[in-house]
Design a protein around this motif. Structure first.
Motif, PDB file in Angstrom:
ATOM      1  N   GLN A  61       0.851  -1.184   0.000  1.00  0.00           N
ATOM      2  CA  GLN A  61       0.000   0.000   0.000  1.00  0.00           C
ATOM      3  C   GLN A  61       0.891   1.240   0.000  1.00  0.00           C
ATOM      4  O   GLN A  61       2.092   1.150   0.276  1.00  0.00           O
ATOM      5  CB  GLN A  61      -0.909   0.029   1.235  1.00  0.00           C
ATOM      6  N   ILE A  62       0.293   2.376  -0.322  1.00  0.00           N
ATOM      7  CA  ILE A  62       1.027   3.639  -0.280  1.00  0.00           C
ATOM      8  C   ILE A  62       0.952   4.184   1.141  1.00  0.00           C
ATOM      9  O   ILE A  62      -0.137   4.421   1.665  1.00  0.00           O
ATOM     10  CB  ILE A  62       0.442   4.663  -1.273  1.00  0.00           C
ATOM     11  N   ILE A  63       2.110   4.344   1.757  1.00  0.00           N
ATOM     12  CA  ILE A  63       2.189   4.857   3.127  1.00  0.00           C
ATOM     13  C   ILE A  63       2.772   6.264   3.078  1.00  0.00           C
ATOM     14  O   ILE A  63       3.739   6.525   2.355  1.00  0.00           O
ATOM     15  CB  ILE A  63       3.062   3.930   4.001  1.00  0.00           C
ATOM     16  N   ASP A  64       2.169   7.147   3.816  1.00  0.00           N
ATOM     17  CA  ASP A  64       2.575   8.551   3.791  1.00  0.00           C
ATOM     18  C   ASP A  64       3.869   8.741   4.571  1.00  0.00           C
ATOM     19  O   ASP A  64       3.887   9.313   5.668  1.00  0.00           O
ATOM     20  CB  ASP A  64       1.457   9.433   4.365  1.00  0.00           C
ATOM     21  N   ARG A  65       4.956   8.219   3.996  1.00  0.00           N
ATOM     22  CA  ARG A  65       6.270   8.325   4.622  1.00  0.00           C
ATOM     23  C   ARG A  65       7.325   8.437   3.551  1.00  0.00           C
ATOM     24  O   ARG A  65       7.169   7.925   2.449  1.00  0.00           O
ATOM     25  CB  ARG A  65       6.550   7.080   5.482  1.00  0.00           C
ATOM     26  N   ASP A  66       8.427   9.082   3.877  1.00  0.00           N
ATOM     27  CA  ASP A  66       9.547   9.217   2.943  1.00  0.00           C
ATOM     28  C   ASP A  66      10.561   8.111   3.216  1.00  0.00           C
ATOM     29  O   ASP A  66      11.329   8.183   4.191  1.00  0.00           O
ATOM     30  CB  ASP A  66      10.217  10.584   3.102  1.00  0.00           C
ATOM     31  N   PHE A  67      10.577   7.096   2.371  1.00  0.00           N
ATOM     32  CA  PHE A  67      11.542   6.019   2.529  1.00  0.00           C
ATOM     33  C   PHE A  67      12.839   6.292   1.761  1.00  0.00           C
ATOM     34  O   PHE A  67      13.827   5.586   1.942  1.00  0.00           O
ATOM     35  CB  PHE A  67      10.933   4.695   2.040  1.00  0.00           C
ATOM     36  N   GLY A  68      12.817   7.283   0.864  1.00  0.00           N
ATOM     37  CA  GLY A  68      13.997   7.570   0.062  1.00  0.00           C
ATOM     38  C   GLY A  68      14.869   8.645   0.680  1.00  0.00           C
ATOM     39  O   GLY A  68      14.473   9.370   1.591  1.00  0.00           O
ATOM     40  N   PHE A  69      16.099   8.745   0.165  1.00  0.00           N
ATOM     41  CA  PHE A  69      17.028   9.764   0.673  1.00  0.00           C
ATOM     42  C   PHE A  69      17.973  10.209  -0.433  1.00  0.00           C
ATOM     43  O   PHE A  69      18.300   9.456  -1.350  1.00  0.00           O
ATOM     44  CB  PHE A  69      17.830   9.235   1.867  1.00  0.00           C
ATOM     45  N   ASP A  70      18.382  11.477  -0.325  1.00  0.00           N
ATOM     46  CA  ASP A  70      19.497  12.044  -1.088  1.00  0.00           C
ATOM     47  C   ASP A  70      20.515  12.514  -0.059  1.00  0.00           C
ATOM     48  O   ASP A  70      20.171  13.298   0.835  1.00  0.00           O
ATOM     49  CB  ASP A  70      19.058  13.245  -1.932  1.00  0.00           C
ATOM     50  N   ILE A  71      21.743  12.038  -0.178  1.00  0.00           N
ATOM     51  CA  ILE A  71      22.808  12.427   0.754  1.00  0.00           C
ATOM     52  C   ILE A  71      23.991  12.932  -0.064  1.00  0.00           C
ATOM     53  O   ILE A  71      24.405  12.295  -1.041  1.00  0.00           O
ATOM     54  CB  ILE A  71      23.229  11.238   1.639  1.00  0.00           C
ATOM     55  N   ARG A  72      24.495  14.084   0.347  1.00  0.00           N
ATOM     56  CA  ARG A  72      25.658  14.665  -0.335  1.00  0.00           C
ATOM     57  C   ARG A  72      26.684  15.105   0.704  1.00  0.00           C
ATOM     58  O   ARG A  72      26.331  15.677   1.729  1.00  0.00           O
ATOM     59  CB  ARG A  72      25.228  15.858  -1.183  1.00  0.00           C
ATOM     60  N   PHE A  73      27.965  14.820   0.409  1.00  0.00           N
ATOM     61  CA  PHE A  73      29.023  15.241   1.329  1.00  0.00           C
ATOM     62  C   PHE A  73      30.292  15.564   0.556  1.00  0.00           C
ATOM     63  O   PHE A  73      30.480  15.117  -0.584  1.00  0.00           O
ATOM     64  CB  PHE A  73      29.294  14.170   2.398  1.00  0.00           C
ATOM     65  N   ALA A  74      31.139  16.384   1.173  1.00  0.00           N
ATOM     66  CA  ALA A  74      32.385  16.814   0.544  1.00  0.00           C
ATOM     67  C   ALA A  74      33.308  15.616   0.349  1.00  0.00           C
ATOM     68  O   ALA A  74      33.355  14.691   1.171  1.00  0.00           O
ATOM     69  CB  ALA A  74      33.071  17.877   1.401  1.00  0.00           C
ATOM     70  N   TYR A  75      34.070  15.659  -0.747  1.00  0.00           N
ATOM     71  CA  TYR A  75      34.871  14.500  -1.127  1.00  0.00           C
ATOM     72  C   TYR A  75      36.242  14.971  -1.609  1.00  0.00           C
ATOM     73  O   TYR A  75      36.358  15.961  -2.342  1.00  0.00           O
ATOM     74  CB  TYR A  75      34.144  13.743  -2.242  1.00  0.00           C
ATOM     75  N   GLU A  76      37.264  14.279  -1.195  1.00  0.00           N
ATOM     76  CA  GLU A  76      38.630  14.546  -1.656  1.00  0.00           C
ATOM     77  C   GLU A  76      39.138  13.303  -2.367  1.00  0.00           C
ATOM     78  O   GLU A  76      39.101  12.193  -1.830  1.00  0.00           O
ATOM     79  CB  GLU A  76      39.541  14.876  -0.473  1.00  0.00           C
ATOM     80  N   ARG A  77      39.603  13.480  -3.588  1.00  0.00           N
ATOM     81  CA  ARG A  77      39.989  12.328  -4.396  1.00  0.00           C
ATOM     82  C   ARG A  77      41.113  11.542  -3.720  1.00  0.00           C
ATOM     83  O   ARG A  77      42.001  12.102  -3.086  1.00  0.00           O
ATOM     84  CB  ARG A  77      40.428  12.774  -5.792  1.00  0.00           C
ATOM     85  N   GLY A  78      41.026  10.230  -3.892  1.00  0.00           N
ATOM     86  CA  GLY A  78      42.052   9.344  -3.341  1.00  0.00           C
ATOM     87  C   GLY A  78      41.773   8.868  -1.929  1.00  0.00           C
ATOM     88  O   GLY A  78      42.515   8.039  -1.398  1.00  0.00           O
ATOM     89  N   LYS A  79      40.717   9.371  -1.315  1.00  0.00           N
ATOM     90  CA  LYS A  79      40.416   8.994   0.063  1.00  0.00           C
ATOM     91  C   LYS A  79      39.149   8.143   0.133  1.00  0.00           C
ATOM     92  O   LYS A  79      38.316   8.164  -0.759  1.00  0.00           O
ATOM     93  CB  LYS A  79      40.257  10.247   0.933  1.00  0.00           C
ATOM     94  N   ASP A  80      39.056   7.390   1.235  1.00  0.00           N
ATOM     95  CA  ASP A  80      37.886   6.554   1.478  1.00  0.00           C
ATOM     96  C   ASP A  80      36.874   7.287   2.341  1.00  0.00           C
ATOM     97  O   ASP A  80      37.235   8.100   3.200  1.00  0.00           O
ATOM     98  CB  ASP A  80      38.279   5.256   2.201  1.00  0.00           C
TER      99      ASP A  80
END
Length: 756
Positions: A61-80
């Motif tokens: 059923q359609i539930i009035d909740r947000d199950f999805g997410f968009d996450i963004r964070f700063a990144y430096e190449r070569g690092k984990d």
């Protein structure tokens, strides 16, 4: 806990992750954290998103909740970096670095991921439902088609990158001048608009290679939730940006109409507040108008843009103006451009149709337009998030109910009687049942050679099981050899007063046989039927006649299935297989076709005479079937003559029949038959060289001619807009025809047929 990361991207100095997560309970909450390679917490941006598709699969059923997410964070190449997801006491930690992300972008990984993505609960639920409704054989066929799709030569994003205008081309466009370049007014209704999305839209307009434009924005957001600060910034930097703050929400139509009142341009363009235009969008529109000043309405192809604005997907490559398709689905949508004086004549957006206000306006404009022009290029990116009709139709049911009302209003203005406009194969797809005031006589013409059982099955399905009763049948006996056949004919005419058998005593010629049969008919309408078809359901004749009663329609075709419920015919495209062919061959009747086209009534260049209805007066006017085409392409040629006479050819998907093809005649498998086929192909090309070489207006040049599934053109093997090699048929052409074909090919492609 269940979760999935759908998208991972590195853009400049940041990583963006899109996905979803849920627990066993619908109200369970997920928690996120991000760490660097030293496992120290780092800040990140988080936005929750609707994922009703996930809710429907896991909770039914359609539930009035947000199950999805968009996450963004700063990144430096070569690092984990590490994303941790927690839900209902469980935890998962996922590592990200440049090498892993590049690996995931490889072709091999993407193919493996596609296979992995199929092995999930969503697939299981969908497969089980499909199995229950259509059977195991249909499920296996659909699964086969899914797996074949994994080997497509291109993801759309890759294909688009190879075909979009180059930097050099965009620079050239900026230098081009137009003697009478139109001014475009881009209308944007704003309401609680995301600042980021609005900036992306406005920036995409500011980057246009064609500069004669203005932007008119009406902000109907509540106090404190508007974007006046952003609008003021753009207006101060460029006088072409103009806006008004309404102080109230007037609805989509009201807000757009307020923007329209500000417009001073020659043409109006409707744009949603969170979409974007391609850099060449306005240039291509100005170019099209310059080429044909009578063009009052224009539209382009479009695709979808993901939430972070980086990935393009689900392209919609459309046909040229297709009135019947528009009554099945709003295929025009974006980019929609209309002459301002035409809107002043037909009226602005009508709030009574909010939810489908654009479809209502499109109908009113195209009904009055001198010309409707299609630009077969993607000029508009439609941002797709789970709250939009672009990705979750059920989230806006009111929109589709408004769409049905818009279709009914269109038919009413056109003087066409309608009993019902109902939901088609999906939300937003419509099926119209036309009103029949009376039942005019329909003459059914059936050539037959032996195969009495097939003929009896055909007649029973039409005469006994069909809901349309005012039928007469002319069976054209064609060189039968079985004595039982003639005994059957005697019994048939004794038992069925509506049936007469007439005898054709010459050699096989499909065109001549049908022309001969028509001479013995009395009906106002002619239904040409093969002896090896069987109507599925009672309303085949009604479905076809409903279209044919319209004054501008000259022929109507049906949807034909093989015995195993796969498609044999769903319309004809000129160019398929080199000359012409049927669409969606081999697709199961329950499978989704390209934008549901197999289940949409629409205009086509031609339909098959295995089941085709036409007006008798028009049949006489165009001279019936061309008897020089004894076996091949005679029905397609007939349809093209109908179109040349100014009438339309319609495919009616709800007129459904089985076609037990090839029972009556053999295959084209002898040298004599191949030779005859090549001669008839050459004749057909000679009759219609412009169409064969320049392309079918009801098929998009960006789609392949090598398959019938409307997939993308293979850029390594097929040049966009270029027809198949036709040189094999040149030896069969008369010198003047050959010269014309070679000249047209050279004009279209810049190459000679020998070079091709």
């Amino acid at each position: 806990m269940k979760y999935k990361i759908d998208v991972v991207r590195i853009r400049e100095n940041s990583i963006t992750l899109n996905g979803w997560v849920l627990g066993k309970a619908p109200d369970s909450q997920a928690d996120f954290s991000v760490e660097d390679e030293e496992h120290r917490p780092i800040p990140f941006q988080y936005v929750s998103t609707r994922r009703d598709d996930v809710s429907r699969i896991y909770f039914k059923q359609i539930i009035d909740r947000d199950f999805g997410f968009d996450i963004r964070f700063a990144y430096e190449r070569g690092k984990d970096y590490y994303l941790t997801i927690r839900c209902e006491g469980r935890r998962v930690k996922i590592r990200y670095n440049e090498a892993l992300i590049e690996k995931r972008a490889s072709v091999a990984y993407k193919r493996a991921q596609k296979i992995k993505d199929l092995m999930n609960m969503e697939t299981v639920h969908v497969a089980m439902d499909f199995w229950k409704e259509n059977g195991l054989r249909a499920l296996l066929l659909k699964s086969k088609h899914k797996l074949q799709g994994l080997d497509n030569d291109y993801d759309y994003g890759e294909w688009y990158a190879l075909t979009k205008p180059s930097g050099e081309e965009l620079a050239r466009q900026r230098q081009e001048t137009f003697a009478h370049g139109p001014r475009f007014s881009i209308l944007i209704p704003a309401y609680k608009t995301s600042e980021r999305f609005l900036r992306e839209l406005l920036d995409s307009i500011r980057c246009q290679t064609y500069e004669n434009w203005e932007v008119c924005i009406a902000d109907g957001s509540p106090a404190g939730e508007g974007v006046e600060k952003v609008l003021q910034e753009y207006a101060q930097a460029d006088m072409r940006f103009r806006y008004v703050v309404l102080g109230e929400n007037r609805g989509f139509s009201g807000n757009t109409n307020a923007a329209m009142e500000m417009a001073e341009g020659d043409y109006l363009i409707l744009a949603d507040h969170d979409d974007t235009l391609t850099e060449d969008a306005l240039y291509e529109c100005a170019k099209a108008i310059g080429a044909d000043p009578l063009c009052d309405v224009l539209y382009s192809d479009e695709d979808k843009l993901d939430m972070d604005g980086q990935a393009l997907f689900d392209p919609h490559f459309k046909p040229d103006f297709n009135p019947a398709l528009l009554t099945s689905v709003n295929y025009i949508c974006h980019l929609f451009v209309v002459r301002r004086t035409l809107v002043e004549e037909v009226g602005a957006l009508d709030p009574a149709f909010d939810g489908a206000q654009d479809l209502d306006l499109i109908f009113r404009c195209t009904e009055k337009a001198r010309k409707v022009c299609h630009i077969p290029k993607v000029l508009y990116h439609w941002r797709c998030h789970m709250g939009s009709t672009a990705s979750n139709p059920e989230s806006k049911m009111y929109a589709f109910e408004a769409g049905a009302r818009a279709i009914r209003a269109h038919y009413q203005r056109m003087g066409i009687g309608v009993d019902e406009v109902e939901k088609g194969v999906d939300y937003g797809i419509y099926h119209t049942r036309f009103h029949l005031d009376e039942e005019p006589l329909v003459s059914v013409i059936i050539p037959n050679k032996d195969h009495c059982e097939d003929l009896e099955t055909c007649l029973t399905s039409l005469l006994d099981k069909g809901s349309y009763k005012n039928l007469e049948v002319v069976v054209v006996e064609n060189n039968s050899t079985d004595p039982e056949t003639f005994r059957y004919y005697e019994k048939l005419q004794e038992e069925r007063a509506a049936v007469q058998v007439v005898t054709w005593d010459k050699g096989f010629n499909f065109s001549a046989i049908n022309n001969f049969g028509v001479r013995f008919s009395k009906g106002e309408y002619l239904l040409f039927v093969n002896n090896d078809v069987e109507a599925i359901g009672p309303d085949v004749v009604r479905e076809m006649l409903g279209f044919l009663l319209q004054e501008d329609v000259g022929a109507v075709g049906a949807r034909l299935l093989y015995q195993d419920d796969t498609i044999q015919h769903a319309g004809v495209v000129i160019g398929f297989g080199g000359i012409a062919g049927h669409t969606f061959i081999g697709l199961h009747r329950a499978e989704n076709s390209y934008f549901h086209r197999a289940m949409c009534a629409q205009d086509y260049s031609a339909v098959t005479a295995a089941c085709m209805m036409s007006k008798r007066t028009l049949f006489d006017q165009v001279g019936g079937f061309r008897e020089e085409l004894a076996v091949a392409f005679n029905d397609i040629d007939y349809c093209l003559k109908i179109r040349a006479a100014g009438k339309r050819v319609i495919y009616a998907p709800y007129a459904l029949l089985y076609h037990y093809e090839s029972k009556s005649r053999g295959l084209e498998d002898t040298p004599e038959k191949v030779e005859r086929f090549n001669r008839e192909v050459a004749l057909f090309i000679g009759y219609w060289p412009e169409l064969v070489i320049c392309g079918d207006p009801f098929y998009n040049p960006n789609l392949t001619l090598r398959k019938s599934d409307f997939s993308l053109r293979d850029l390594l093997k097929e040049k966009i807009g270029e027809p198949y090699d036709l040189s094999v048929y040149l030896p069969y052409m008369e010198p003047e025809v050959k010269a014309k074909v070679c000249r047209l090919f050279k004009e279209k492609t810049g190459r000679g047929l020998d070079e091709a």
